[in-house]
Enzyme design. Sequence first.
Site, mmCIF file in Angstrom:
data_model
loop_
_atom_site.group_PDB
_atom_site.id
_atom_site.type_symbol
_atom_site.label_atom_id
_atom_site.label_comp_id
_atom_site.label_asym_id
_atom_site.label_seq_id
_atom_site.Cartn_x
_atom_site.Cartn_y
_atom_site.Cartn_z
ATOM 1 N N HIS A 184 44.736 44.187 43.584
ATOM 2 C CA HIS A 184 45.527 44.142 42.355
ATOM 3 C C HIS A 184 45.250 45.419 41.561
ATOM 4 O O HIS A 184 44.138 45.926 41.559
ATOM 5 C CB HIS A 184 45.106 42.927 41.511
ATOM 6 N N ASP B 299 49.089 35.602 44.450
ATOM 7 C CA ASP B 299 50.019 35.283 45.551
ATOM 8 C C ASP B 299 49.328 34.734 46.785
ATOM 9 O O ASP B 299 50.004 34.249 47.698
ATOM 10 C CB ASP B 299 50.795 36.549 45.924
#
Length: 429
Positions: free
Chosen positions: A307, A365
């Site tokens: 991320h 996710d």
Amino acid sequence: MTKYVNAVIGDETGDASLPILEGTLGPQAVDIQSLYGRHGILAYDPGYRSTASCKSAITFVDGDAGILAYRGYPIEQLAEKSRFLEVAYLLMFGELPSAAEGTAFRDSVCQHNLLHEQVISFYRGFRRDAHPMAVMVGVVGALSAFYHDDMDIRDPQQRINAAIRLVAKMPTIAAASYTYSTGRPQRYPRNEYDYAGNFMQMLFGMPNRDFVVDPVQVRAMDRILILHADHEQNASTSTVRMAASSGANPFACIAAGIASLWGPAHGGANEEVVKMLLEIGTPENIPKAIARAKDKSDPFRLMGFGHRVYKNFDPRARVIQESAREVLAHLGLENDPLMAVALELEEIALRDEYFIERKLYPNVDFYSGILLRAMGIPTKMFTAVFAVARTAGWVSQWLELHNDSTHGIDRPRQLYVGSGLRDYPETRG
Ligand code: SDX
């Protein structure tokens, strides 16, 4: 060869000072707005790794500490104690609603969750196998053609009306993009259900029998929507803000956000995670996948990992993993092979120097696809579910930008590396 200089700059007064801005939480910011005007020099930051594009009071993310808070409330507490419509109100208006405010907001959403019958006809123009995100970009953008009398962005009430319409209609639009692909009739919203339950009855309900509500799955869907509702200035939210800064209408801005979210590096990752886990298939194949993810000559990445901001656990990933376990157990799927591979993959990756060194952890996710798949939602609908949730954040950020009357058009500059100036040749050979 890159030259390095101590960027000592100054004008005729020799003053090179740049103000430091302090936020409520998080890193300080050097205010460089005057940099080009006073000193004729630009700041270079492709990918905006070190750039605060705006001031915002909506969502706080501390990537090192793994903190995510909506209007100051930690995401873990909201996921446990709140419901999506209450969170949408919080994001849009800054405070949790009173009972009366909450009821009025829900009534407004229920009043606007139907689609104009001519909007429904748009679906007929798509191939049945069109990706739901392609349909949603088109249909949401087309809403611009239906609210001419209530789309003056200079009017605060019309801005709120548009925001509520978008939150209200997105589940109907997303569900219709799924039912259309299956050849089933588009389902109308039914206001006896709550927001998440309505979304699920529109996704799975059949005209020839009543929809049976499973409260465990409805609660899981509501939690998924809360967790995905906003995330400060991510790619799709920045897209919405950029479009909003030109004065584009709210439906066009949200359509732009949907387009940006669709990318596999962003909201499209949940779909890619499940494809990756299915391709890995069994825990025995995990070492090969890890090796591929580390191989720079291989474009394969561990989807759902890493991320730009989180260099620690994404707090949403933990909540979704817990929800996934709960729903899998509820459905008697405790031995879901995909979950087994995901848990083993996470454990091995988090012990691997490559991932540790680069601070690559599971993000929102990584488990969401497992949960959505267990709930019967097809892979190609995963990002559409993300878009339904993120609409609450997008409209909140859109409202915040327009509430700042000083905000002009967003117009970044560039470092030009093309040809020097030259004349058009006298003769063309
Ligand atoms: C979302 O911004 C948001 O807030 C987004 C989001 C939201 O709520 O809006 O949180 C939602 O989009 C979550 C992210 C979903 N995307 C994925 O899961 C796709 C896989 N992840 C990567 O593509 C990547 O991690 C990104 C895009 C998420 C972040 O990319 P960065 O910050 O640009 O990181 P990078 O490419 O600079 O990577 C740094 C290093 C590189 O290695 P080196 O060049 O230093 O050797 O880490 C490696 C990368 O190769 N790396 C990975 C990896 N992610 C980064 N290696 C293998 N697998 C990965 N997934």
